[in-house]
Design an enzyme around this catalytic site. Structure first.
Site, short mmCIF file in Angstrom:
data_model
loop_
_atom_site.label_atom_id
_atom_site.label_comp_id
_atom_site.label_asym_id
_atom_site.label_seq_id
_atom_site.Cartn_x
_atom_site.Cartn_y
_atom_site.Cartn_z
N TYR A 168 0.69 -1.18 0.14
CA TYR A 168 -0.15 0.00 -0.06
C TYR A 168 0.95 1.19 -0.01
O TYR A 168 0.30 2.19 -0.46
CB TYR A 168 -0.86 0.02 1.38
CG TYR A 168 -1.78 -1.04 1.15
CD1 TYR A 168 -2.13 -2.03 0.18
CD2 TYR A 168 -2.50 -1.38 2.60
CE1 TYR A 168 -3.11 -2.98 0.45
CE2 TYR A 168 -3.38 -2.41 2.75
CZ TYR A 168 -3.53 -3.40 1.75
OH TYR A 168 -4.44 -4.33 1.75
N SER A 188 -2.85 -14.69 3.79
CA SER A 188 -4.04 -13.71 3.05
C SER A 188 -4.24 -14.35 1.69
O SER A 188 -3.29 -14.70 1.02
CB SER A 188 -3.69 -12.33 3.19
OG SER A 188 -4.78 -11.68 2.57
N ASN A 189 -5.58 -14.31 1.38
CA ASN A 189 -5.79 -15.04 0.07
C ASN A 189 -5.33 -16.45 -0.32
O ASN A 189 -5.21 -16.71 -1.48
CB ASN A 189 -5.23 -13.96 -1.16
CG ASN A 189 -5.54 -12.74 -1.06
OD1 ASN A 189 -6.82 -12.23 -1.15
ND2 ASN A 189 -4.83 -11.65 -0.61
N SER A 233 -12.88 -6.42 2.06
CA SER A 233 -14.21 -6.20 1.15
C SER A 233 -15.52 -6.70 1.37
O SER A 233 -15.93 -7.33 0.57
CB SER A 233 -13.60 -6.35 -0.33
OG SER A 233 -12.29 -6.06 -0.81
N PRO A 234 -16.01 -6.64 2.76
CA PRO A 234 -17.04 -7.23 3.16
C PRO A 234 -18.33 -6.68 2.38
O PRO A 234 -19.41 -7.22 2.34
CB PRO A 234 -17.25 -7.16 4.55
CG PRO A 234 -16.36 -5.72 4.88
CD PRO A 234 -15.14 -5.81 3.88
N LEU A 235 -18.05 -5.42 1.80
CA LEU A 235 -19.31 -4.67 0.86
C LEU A 235 -18.76 -4.81 -0.50
O LEU A 235 -19.53 -3.92 -1.17
CB LEU A 235 -19.73 -3.59 1.58
CG LEU A 235 -20.32 -3.57 3.05
CD1 LEU A 235 -20.30 -2.08 3.47
CD2 LEU A 235 -21.55 -4.67 3.08
#
Length: 222
Positions: A35, A124-125, A174-176
């Site tokens: 990031y 992660s992922n 990214s829950p939404l």
């Protein structure tokens, strides 16, 4: 703070971190070397004056830094940028660099725990096959977290079931699907997430929306 988007570099991130810690009393900050904002997050934390042991910091080892020695160095760089004496949770950002790099990187994460540089480690992922591969190495430290994209249009039931079976916590990003987390109103709204209950009938509707919609970084099949 963390919902699948990353705060930009510079004073904006410093101010958002300071405001979120002081005014809204956020205590978990999720970032990653990719990031490019670890340094600004570190500055924001220092400006807040809040002791490190009262803030939980998650960061991640990016793909190009995977491998044993490079993971160690990447973690040391993150510690320097964040200006902290340890990282609460360090994750392998993705499985994409391939089997050998994944295994070497996780071995490095375990070493960082032994050195006291990191408190907890995870991934992660990761898909089920990546988790199985990891567990077949008989790690001394089991990953505490698999941070994956989960939302009504991508419910990841197989991965969640596997993680639950092996006592690995699933942490959703990214829950939404997508969202901006530098807006003060949205930050306030996020912390009010426990102020409602979804009825069982509504949950059934949500459970039937799955279409494997990928909004962020998905695992690959290496």
């Amino acid at each position: 703070m963390g919902d699948g988007t990353e705060a930009p570099q510079g004073e904006t991130t410093q101010n958002v971190i300071l405001w979120a810690l002081e005014v809204i009393r956020y205590r978990h900050i999720d970032t990653a070397s990719r990031y490019g904002n670890e340094e600004d997050i570190g500055i924001g934390i220092i400006k807040s004056g809040i002791p490190q042991d009262q803030i939980f910091i998650t960061t991640k080892i990016w793909d190009m830094d995977q491998g044993y020695e490079s993971t160690i160095m990447a973690a040391e760089t993150s510690l320097s940028k964040l200006q902290t004496s340890y990282i609460d949770l360090l994750l392998i950002h993705s499985p994409r660099p391939g089997s050998q790099k994944r295994i070497e990187s996780y071995r490095a994460l375990q070493e960082l725990v032994k050195r006291g540089n990191v408190r907890s480690i995870g991934v992660s992922n990761y898909a089920v096959k990546h988790l199985k591969e990891l567990m077949e190495t008989n790690p001394e430290i089991i990953p505490v977290v698999n941070q994956i994209e989960v939302h009504p249009w991508n419910n990841r039931k197989e991965i969640i079931s596997h993680c639950t079976e092996h006592k690995i916590i699933v942490e959703a990003f990214s829950p939404l699907t997508r969202g901006k987390n530098i807006n003060k109103i949205h930050i306030i709204d996020n912390i009010k997430v426990y102020g409602f209950v979804i009825e069982e009938e509504d949950m059934k509707i949500l459970d039937n929306l799955d279409e494997y919609l990928v909004a962020g970084v998905a695992e690959r099949n290496e």
